[in-house]
Write a protein that holds these residues in place. Structure first.
Motif, mmCIF file in Angstrom:
data_model
loop_
_atom_site.group_PDB
_atom_site.id
_atom_site.type_symbol
_atom_site.label_atom_id
_atom_site.label_comp_id
_atom_site.label_asym_id
_atom_site.label_seq_id
_atom_site.Cartn_x
_atom_site.Cartn_y
_atom_site.Cartn_z
ATOM 1 N N GLN A 57 15.313 -16.998 -38.476
ATOM 2 C CA GLN A 57 16.459 -17.748 -38.977
ATOM 3 C C GLN A 57 16.850 -18.823 -37.979
ATOM 4 O O GLN A 57 16.538 -18.741 -36.798
ATOM 5 C CB GLN A 57 17.653 -16.821 -39.197
ATOM 6 C CG GLN A 57 17.713 -16.232 -40.585
ATOM 7 C CD GLN A 57 19.098 -15.676 -40.844
ATOM 8 O OE1 GLN A 57 19.661 -14.992 -40.006
ATOM 9 N NE2 GLN A 57 19.644 -15.959 -42.002
ATOM 10 N N GLY A 58 17.549 -19.828 -38.478
ATOM 11 C CA GLY A 58 18.052 -20.857 -37.583
ATOM 12 C C GLY A 58 17.129 -22.038 -37.424
ATOM 13 O O GLY A 58 17.373 -22.911 -36.589
ATOM 14 N N GLU A 59 16.047 -22.105 -38.211
ATOM 15 C CA GLU A 59 15.165 -23.266 -38.138
ATOM 16 C C GLU A 59 15.951 -24.526 -38.485
ATOM 17 O O GLU A 59 16.726 -24.542 -39.437
ATOM 18 C CB GLU A 59 14.005 -23.094 -39.123
ATOM 19 C CG GLU A 59 13.070 -24.287 -39.173
ATOM 20 C CD GLU A 59 12.029 -24.171 -40.281
ATOM 21 O OE1 GLU A 59 10.838 -24.298 -39.983
ATOM 22 O OE2 GLU A 59 12.436 -23.942 -41.440
ATOM 23 N N GLY A 90 25.135 -11.686 -36.014
ATOM 24 C CA GLY A 90 23.796 -11.918 -35.489
ATOM 25 C C GLY A 90 22.887 -12.400 -36.602
ATOM 26 O O GLY A 90 23.260 -12.406 -37.778
ATOM 27 N N LEU A 91 21.695 -12.833 -36.241
ATOM 28 C CA LEU A 91 20.716 -13.264 -37.226
ATOM 29 C C LEU A 91 20.107 -12.048 -37.910
ATOM 30 O O LEU A 91 19.944 -10.995 -37.290
ATOM 31 C CB LEU A 91 19.617 -14.088 -36.555
ATOM 32 C CG LEU A 91 20.072 -15.328 -35.781
ATOM 33 C CD1 LEU A 91 18.873 -16.026 -35.154
ATOM 34 C CD2 LEU A 91 20.818 -16.286 -36.688
ATOM 35 N N GLY A 126 16.351 -14.948 -30.720
ATOM 36 C CA GLY A 126 15.964 -14.112 -31.850
ATOM 37 C C GLY A 126 17.159 -13.305 -32.305
ATOM 38 O O GLY A 126 18.159 -13.847 -32.742
ATOM 39 N N ARG A 127 17.053 -11.995 -32.182
ATOM 40 C CA ARG A 127 18.173 -11.127 -32.553
ATOM 41 C C ARG A 127 18.707 -10.348 -31.359
ATOM 42 O O ARG A 127 19.354 -9.316 -31.510
ATOM 43 C CB ARG A 127 17.735 -10.166 -33.658
ATOM 44 C CG ARG A 127 17.598 -10.848 -35.015
ATOM 45 C CD ARG A 127 17.116 -9.898 -36.076
ATOM 46 N NE ARG A 127 15.721 -9.529 -35.882
ATOM 47 C CZ ARG A 127 15.063 -8.625 -36.614
ATOM 48 N NH1 ARG A 127 15.707 -7.980 -37.571
ATOM 49 N NH2 ARG A 127 13.798 -8.367 -36.402
ATOM 50 N N ALA A 128 18.445 -10.867 -30.155
ATOM 51 C CA ALA A 128 18.856 -10.136 -28.948
ATOM 52 C C ALA A 128 20.359 -10.236 -28.706
ATOM 53 O O ALA A 128 20.972 -9.306 -28.177
ATOM 54 C CB ALA A 128 18.096 -10.661 -27.732
ATOM 55 N N LEU A 151 26.389 -19.428 -43.933
ATOM 56 C CA LEU A 151 26.902 -20.759 -43.645
ATOM 57 C C LEU A 151 25.796 -21.773 -43.909
ATOM 58 O O LEU A 151 24.670 -21.585 -43.461
ATOM 59 C CB LEU A 151 27.348 -20.867 -42.177
ATOM 60 C CG LEU A 151 28.322 -19.808 -41.660
ATOM 61 C CD1 LEU A 151 28.543 -19.991 -40.169
ATOM 62 C CD2 LEU A 151 29.648 -19.886 -42.403
ATOM 63 N N THR A 152 26.104 -22.828 -44.644
ATOM 64 C CA THR A 152 25.143 -23.903 -44.849
ATOM 65 C C THR A 152 25.727 -25.200 -44.309
ATOM 66 O O THR A 152 26.945 -25.414 -44.328
ATOM 67 C CB THR A 152 24.768 -24.069 -46.337
ATOM 68 O OG1 THR A 152 25.950 -24.395 -47.083
ATOM 69 C CG2 THR A 152 24.168 -22.778 -46.890
#
Length: 205
Positions: free
Chosen positions: A196-198, A190-191, A69-71, A47-48
């Motif tokens: 990711q997600g900055e 998930g990431l 994070g990836r939790a 997704l952008t």
């Protein structure tokens, strides 16, 4: 923990990556690559977004904080608004709860997907039948549909009246018994890495 996608974050561009038949094609130190077959592989989702402002920024930050994070993972719609059946065909409408009760002010909740269309099948099964009844022939090859939290692609669809025989990709991820079929599917995502997600904010518009 699984949380829901923020409703005010609507992507500009969407790429749903179909399940890949193999995994592990990264290049090794000696230059060789090796792939392995994947059993019922997952979908991927890219997704952008354009510039985010105001409440969108806060929703993004809160979502990234929930990921930790990836939790954790998010329940995200596939945003397939332009190709799936229209809400009017699905029959989106306001309904009370199953016992006929409403909210204290008399308001009801929105039923925004099919009702009464269900399928059963064993894990690994690829071809299913579904009776769409009064809805008619809403599903076509190339459309997404959902069973539980699992999205699928209809590879091929044959109709006999309002009964569809559907060939799916991937094959059933689990066994289903009278599982409601959804034309507005969601997936658990998930990431792929912790960074990711900055969100880079532009100081001047």
């Amino acid at each position: 923990m699984i949380f829901d996608w923020p409703a005010n974050l609507v992507p500009q561009d969407i790429a749903v990556l179909p399940p890949r038949a193999t995994v592990g094609l990264s290049r090794s130190l000696n230059g060789f690559t090796q792939s392995a077959p994947a059993i019922r592989p997952p979908f991927g989702l890219k997704l952008t977004f354009g510039n985010l402002f105001g409440d969108e920024v806060k929703a993004w930050r809160a979502m990234m904080a929930l990921f930790e994070g990836r939790a954790n993972a998010v329940r995200v719609p596939l945003f397939d608004l332009w190709h799936r059946a229209k809400d009017s065909a699905i029959g989106a409408h306001l309904v009370p709860w199953s016992d006929g009760a409403t909210f204290s002010d008399g308001a009801m909740h929105l039923a925004d997907d099919l009702e009464g269309v269900s399928v059963s099948g064993a894990q690994g099964q690829r071809t299913i039948t579904a009776d769409f009844g009064q809805y008619g022939q809403l599903l076509e090859a190339g459309l997404y549909f959902g069973l539980g939290e699992h999205p699928y692609i209809a590879r091929r669809v044959w109709w006999e009246g309002n009964v569809a025989t559907i060939e799916t990709t991937p094959s059933f991820r689990s066994a289903y018994v009278n599982e409601p079929l959804k034309l507005k599917p969601t997936m658990i995502a998930g990431l792929i890495d912790d960074d990711q997600g900055e969100l880079m904010l532009r100081r001047a518009r």
